[in-house]
Design a protein around this motif. Structure first.
Motif, PDB file in Angstrom:
ATOM      1  N   GLY A 138       0.826  -1.205   0.000  1.00 54.56           N
ATOM      2  CA  GLY A 138       0.000   0.000   0.000  1.00 54.56           C
ATOM      3  C   GLY A 138       0.857   1.250   0.000  1.00 54.56           C
ATOM      4  O   GLY A 138       0.655   2.166  -0.804  1.00 54.56           O
ATOM      5  N   PHE A 139       1.832   1.248   0.877  1.00 55.12           N
ATOM      6  CA  PHE A 139       2.740   2.393   0.979  1.00 55.12           C
ATOM      7  C   PHE A 139       3.465   2.629  -0.346  1.00 55.12           C
ATOM      8  O   PHE A 139       3.608   3.758  -0.802  1.00 55.12           O
ATOM      9  CB  PHE A 139       3.717   2.123   2.135  1.00 55.12           C
ATOM     10  CG  PHE A 139       5.076   2.725   1.973  1.00 55.12           C
ATOM     11  CD1 PHE A 139       5.302   4.050   2.297  1.00 55.12           C
ATOM     12  CD2 PHE A 139       6.137   1.956   1.507  1.00 55.12           C
ATOM     13  CE1 PHE A 139       6.557   4.604   2.148  1.00 55.12           C
ATOM     14  CE2 PHE A 139       7.388   2.507   1.346  1.00 55.12           C
ATOM     15  CZ  PHE A 139       7.596   3.838   1.669  1.00 55.12           C
ATOM     16  N   SER A 140       3.910   1.533  -0.995  1.00 55.99           N
ATOM     17  CA  SER A 140       4.660   1.675  -2.242  1.00 55.99           C
ATOM     18  C   SER A 140       3.794   2.274  -3.331  1.00 55.99           C
ATOM     19  O   SER A 140       4.238   3.155  -4.073  1.00 55.99           O
ATOM     20  CB  SER A 140       5.195   0.318  -2.713  1.00 55.99           C
ATOM     21  OG  SER A 140       5.986  -0.259  -1.716  1.00 55.99           O
ATOM     22  N   VAL A 141       2.565   1.794  -3.443  1.00 57.92           N
ATOM     23  CA  VAL A 141       1.678   2.300  -4.493  1.00 57.92           C
ATOM     24  C   VAL A 141       1.426   3.793  -4.287  1.00 57.92           C
ATOM     25  O   VAL A 141       1.598   4.608  -5.206  1.00 57.92           O
ATOM     26  CB  VAL A 141       0.344   1.514  -4.488  1.00 57.92           C
ATOM     27  CG1 VAL A 141      -0.672   2.200  -5.391  1.00 57.92           C
ATOM     28  CG2 VAL A 141       0.578   0.085  -4.939  1.00 57.92           C
TER      29      VAL A 141
ATOM     30  N   ILE B 179       9.298  -0.939  -2.248  1.00 51.97           N
ATOM     31  CA  ILE B 179       8.964  -2.178  -1.546  1.00 51.97           C
ATOM     32  C   ILE B 179      10.141  -2.674  -0.711  1.00 51.97           C
ATOM     33  O   ILE B 179       9.966  -3.463   0.202  1.00 51.97           O
ATOM     34  CB  ILE B 179       8.438  -3.319  -2.466  1.00 51.97           C
ATOM     35  CG1 ILE B 179       9.479  -3.714  -3.497  1.00 51.97           C
ATOM     36  CG2 ILE B 179       7.127  -2.966  -3.117  1.00 51.97           C
ATOM     37  CD1 ILE B 179       9.084  -4.977  -4.238  1.00 51.97           C
ATOM     38  N   ASN B 180      11.344  -2.170  -1.008  1.00 52.25           N
ATOM     39  CA  ASN B 180      12.499  -2.541  -0.176  1.00 52.25           C
ATOM     40  C   ASN B 180      12.751  -1.557   0.953  1.00 52.25           C
ATOM     41  O   ASN B 180      13.807  -1.594   1.577  1.00 52.25           O
ATOM     42  CB  ASN B 180      13.751  -2.631  -1.045  1.00 52.25           C
ATOM     43  CG  ASN B 180      13.791  -3.911  -1.837  1.00 52.25           C
ATOM     44  OD1 ASN B 180      13.442  -4.961  -1.314  1.00 52.25           O
ATOM     45  ND2 ASN B 180      14.177  -3.827  -3.084  1.00 52.25           N
ATOM     46  N   SER B 181      11.823  -0.656   1.216  1.00 52.11           N
ATOM     47  CA  SER B 181      12.055   0.422   2.184  1.00 52.11           C
ATOM     48  C   SER B 181      12.560  -0.100   3.515  1.00 52.11           C
ATOM     49  O   SER B 181      12.057  -1.083   4.043  1.00 52.11           O
ATOM     50  CB  SER B 181      10.767   1.188   2.437  1.00 52.11           C
ATOM     51  OG  SER B 181      10.551   2.071   1.390  1.00 52.11           O
ATOM     52  N   TYR B 182      13.547   0.585   4.042  1.00 54.70           N
ATOM     53  CA  TYR B 182      14.077   0.175   5.334  1.00 54.70           C
ATOM     54  C   TYR B 182      14.542   1.380   6.157  1.00 54.70           C
ATOM     55  O   TYR B 182      13.961   1.695   7.189  1.00 54.70           O
ATOM     56  CB  TYR B 182      15.227  -0.821   5.139  1.00 54.70           C
ATOM     57  CG  TYR B 182      15.722  -1.412   6.418  1.00 54.70           C
ATOM     58  CD1 TYR B 182      15.032  -2.462   7.013  1.00 54.70           C
ATOM     59  CD2 TYR B 182      16.854  -0.923   7.050  1.00 54.70           C
ATOM     60  CE1 TYR B 182      15.469  -2.997   8.195  1.00 54.70           C
ATOM     61  CE2 TYR B 182      17.293  -1.456   8.242  1.00 54.70           C
ATOM     62  CZ  TYR B 182      16.598  -2.493   8.807  1.00 54.70           C
ATOM     63  OH  TYR B 182      17.027  -3.022   9.986  1.00 54.70           O
TER      64      TYR B 182
ATOM     65  N   SER C 115       7.839  -2.574   7.564  1.00 56.87           N
ATOM     66  CA  SER C 115       7.930  -3.034   6.183  1.00 56.87           C
ATOM     67  C   SER C 115       8.410  -4.482   6.141  1.00 56.87           C
ATOM     68  O   SER C 115       8.885  -5.028   7.142  1.00 56.87           O
ATOM     69  CB  SER C 115       8.887  -2.149   5.396  1.00 56.87           C
ATOM     70  OG  SER C 115      10.211  -2.394   5.795  1.00 56.87           O
ATOM     71  N   VAL C 116       8.273  -5.095   4.977  1.00 57.34           N
ATOM     72  CA  VAL C 116       8.689  -6.492   4.833  1.00 57.34           C
ATOM     73  C   VAL C 116      10.176  -6.634   5.141  1.00 57.34           C
ATOM     74  O   VAL C 116      10.603  -7.541   5.845  1.00 57.34           O
ATOM     75  CB  VAL C 116       8.373  -6.995   3.415  1.00 57.34           C
ATOM     76  CG1 VAL C 116       8.853  -8.426   3.245  1.00 57.34           C
ATOM     77  CG2 VAL C 116       6.896  -6.902   3.122  1.00 57.34           C
TER      78      VAL C 116
END
Lengths: 425, 314
Positions: free
Chosen positions: B98-101, B248-251, B268-269
């Motif tokens: 959701g955040f990425s979109v 999507i790789n946010s860290y 995040s994942v």
């Protein structure tokens, strides 16, 4: 492109030159690693930043006091990664907790039952090690320094308001109400840093309510059965303490949710609130901005019986020597040095901690001296938040409860997480 | 975790090479000079050692109950089975996607219109361009800490001044709003690189196309819609792909801003996977990483398809 043999030839000679240089470099490196003058180099892991300077001095004292062993300080490795790589330090002085217990449980730490200090450790303190895990027939870990955490309070404010240190929950609520009536913020909360709530509000309310070591023992036995019907569960046993934990909100600063640890220390130094749920590490931080602040410590009462008062302790520093170390004898020499009473006691005195030997002298610093009797009488517990595996994001859950999430729902999530973890491990 | 990032980036150059093509690609077998293989070798060796081998090792671990060390046994697909029913893991996927979109949309809207402005005839154009690129050169963790201070102190003061009850507390401490803070800060850092690509794209449109349109009486909006947008479409696709892959790789920004909180609202994942290293839950999070890797590959393949189509149009 027309690549001719001509073109290919050139790099070969260059490669030869580079290769030669590389080989020279490697030999140089190897020479640099060799032990100098027949001394054995050992790696000593110690990563507590606040006391690194003290340990650097100890190391140089040890290195110059004898000529067999040279200690090299490692303060930055990721300790789990060193074990994974099969290259752990030769000796470590490190916080002992559930994560370290994993290594001990699998026999990664060597037996130290024959070092001279082993027989002098207070049994209740050695017992703290065993609460996480044991390895049959071994004393894998030597407790070296214990810190006791409780409610830090501003003695000036208490005196001005004519308040006594509370010994029961009722007295505690009265103190808070009296402070509110006087326009003083009773408790300073720093909820932005979840660990501060976990080790403070959460651990004090749970640990002050019942025997948490026994609780987690049963939780382990129940494992995959943990839930609303099991004999112990977060939902059942933690509900009341959690209600009280959230109740502490009423007496805390309005902006607690957006304050962090550093701001809390500063505020306590400036006398902005009367109480602070932190350990002695915060006292040395507060000292930096307010060297004259008159602070004391009392355990948070959770029942109406003063005999139930307990302080939260943790094995802030403990010594161990990995099984994989090739230089155990040298490492033991350094261990003997660190466990000399004068070395150990000086450290504990200076950094507001408590000794681990039966004959350890009492803590004299007035800021924590009030906790000495609890420590002596064994009226302490290890923080329950530290008994929950890190896989379960307990600190996040605690923060969520503190900032308005449903207690019941969050505790149910924790039970589910515990069960899931038990299923696969 | 390392196994996740490179998938799209290694895949991306492929279409360009195929499109421009080595002359005579369609011919049967053009004799390729072996020196080209020699050029490829160092990259291939490094990629194998640093990416492929660890990735495979990680996947093997995901079928065990290893804590990263010591003895372990194979437990089949148990980790995967538990993973799909773990709300903590599922919610981290929900948050991350959701955040990425949202961030991709926001970043591209801002960057596109900013680029339009910065390529038109305005004063101080070069100075402005340099200014807008500054966020790109600051490290993510520093940006995060600065913004964390702004969100926790400055913004609440503003909120109190205008007596707005929602803004009076840090939005990072609000489980329903914290994600907005994460999106804003991530976008703030990500806009410049998208901006540069858009500026390049806009500058690549020949001026005579616009002149012709103007002569034909096309309005400004028509020119934007019918000329600019189609001609920079390829750049939009690139920005969306690269941005999505990064988000999507946010860290680092999340760690600095909220550290996944409040509660686990903004975990995040990548952060969840990392707990496997600190929490001794190695094998389980390796399974998570393997799934994440598959998702990243799926996205990369999808994006390759799209870009290839886009390239054909141009």
């Amino acid at each position: 492109m027309t690549a001719s043999p001509h073109f290919l030839n050139r790099p070969v000679s260059r490669r030869a030159v580079l290769g030669g240089l590389g080989a020279l470099g490697v030999t140089g490196l190897l020479a640099g690693c060799a032990p100098s003058g027949g001394r054995t180099d050992i790696t000593f892991f110690m990563s507590k930043t606040e006391v690194l300077e003290h340990f650097t001095e100890l190391i140089s004292e040890f290195n110059s006091s004898q000529s067999n062993v040279r200690v090299i300080l490692d303060s930055s490795s990721n300790i789990a990664a060193t074990f994974v790589r099969g290259n752990p330090p030769d000796i470590a002085c490190f916080t002992y907790n559930l994560e370290m217990a994993r290594f001990m449980e699998r026999g990664a730490l060597s037996d130290l039952s024959d070092v001279s200090i082993a027989s002098q450790i207070r049994p209740e303190v050695q017992e703290l090690v065993d609460q996480y895990a044991t390895y049959p027939g071994r004393t894998s870990v030597i407790p070296w320094s214990v810190t006791a955490a409780a409610v830090i309070y501003n003695q000036d404010i208490f005196e001005e308001q004519g308040l006594e240190v509370p010994r029961t929950w009722t007295e505690f609520t009265e103190v808070c109400e009296a402070l509110v009536a006087a326009g003083i913020t009773p408790i300073y909360g720093t909820y932005r840093d979840p660990w501060t709530i976990a080790q403070g509000h959460f651990d004090y309310t749970v640990g002050g309510s019942f025997d948490t070591a026994e609780f987690f023992e049963k939780m382990k036995e129940q494992g995959p059965q943990v839930g609303i019907d099991s004999s112990v569960s977060f939902q059942k046993d933690f509900f009341e303490p959690m209600e009280r934990m959230v109740q502490l909100n009423e007496w805390s600063n309005q902006n607690a949710a957006s304050r962090g640890y550093g701001e809390g220390n500063f505020a306590m130094g400036a006398g902005e609130a009367a109480m602070y749920m932190q350990g002695p590490w915060a006292l040395t931080e507060i000292e930096k901005t307010a060297p004259d602040a008159r602070l004391g410590n009392f355990p948070l009462p959770m029942t109406d019986d003063p005999d139930d008062l307990r302080v939260r302790v943790n094995l802030d520093l403990a010594l161990w020597i990995p099984e994989e170390s090739q230089k155990k004898d040298a490492a033991r020499e350094f261990l003997e040095f660190l466990t000399k009473p004068e070395v150990q006691d000086t450290y504990n005195q200076q950094f507001l901690a408590f000794g681990t030997r039966q004959d350890a002298p009492p803590q004299e610093d007035p800021r924590v001296a009030e906790l000495q009797s609890f420590y002596d009488e064994g009226r302490f517990y290890q923080g329950p938040s530290k008994a929950i595996p890190l896989t379960i994001p307990a600190e996040g859950y605690i923060q969520a409860m503190m900032t308005g999430s449903s207690i019941e729902g969050t505790l149910r999530t924790m039970d589910n997480d515990w069960r899931r973890l038990a299923v696969r491990s | 975790m390392a196994s996740v990032a490179p998938a799209p980036s290694t895949a991306r150059p492929a279409p360009a090479g195929e499109r421009k093509g080595i002359p005579g690609r369609s011919g049967k077998f053009n004799r390729v000079d072996p020196v080209f293989y020699a050029f490829l070798l160092p990259a291939l060796v490094l990629f194998t050692i640093a990416i492929t081998v660890p990735a495979i090792t990680g996947i093997v671990y995901s079928f065990t109950n290893s804590i990263g060390f010591g003895e372990s046994e194979f437990i089949g697909f148990l980790n995967y089975a538990v993973l799909f029913s773990d709300p903590a893991v599922l919610s981290s996927y929900g948050f991350t996607l959701g955040f990425s979109v949202v961030t991709v949309v926001l970043v591209n809207l801002i960057a596109f219109f900013l680029a339009l402005g910065l390529t038109s005839r305005i004063r101080f154009r070069n100075a402005l361009r340099s200014t807008f690129v500054i966020p790109m050169v600051v490290s993510g963790i520093i940006i995060a800490y600065v913004f964390q201070y702004l969100f926790s102190n400055s913004l609440p003061q503003l909120g109190q001044a205008i007596s707005n009850p929602v803004l009076s507390q840090s939005i990072l401490a609000n489980a329903d709003l914290a994600w907005i803070g994460v999106v804003l800060v991530t976008a703030w850092q990500a806009v410049p690189s998208a901006l540069l690509i858009y500026i390049a794209g806009l500058l690549s449109i020949p001026g005579d196309v616009y002149e012709a349109a103007q002569i034909d009486g096309a309005s400004g909006r028509q020119r934007l819609w019918s000329i600019t947008l189609p001609l920079v479409a390829g750049y939009i696709v690139i920005n969306v792909i690269v941005g999505f892959k990064n988000f999507i790789n946010s860290y680092d920004i999340i760690v600095g801003l909220t550290n996944g909180g409040p509660g686990t609202a903004t975990r995040s994942v990548a952060m969840t996977i990392f707990t496997g290293f600190t929490g001794g839950d190695y094998a389980y999070q390796m399974a998570n990483a393997a799934i994440f890797f598959l998702i990243a590959i799926a996205i990369a393949v999808l994006q390759l398809r799209v870009t290839r189509g886009r390239a054909a149009i141009r």
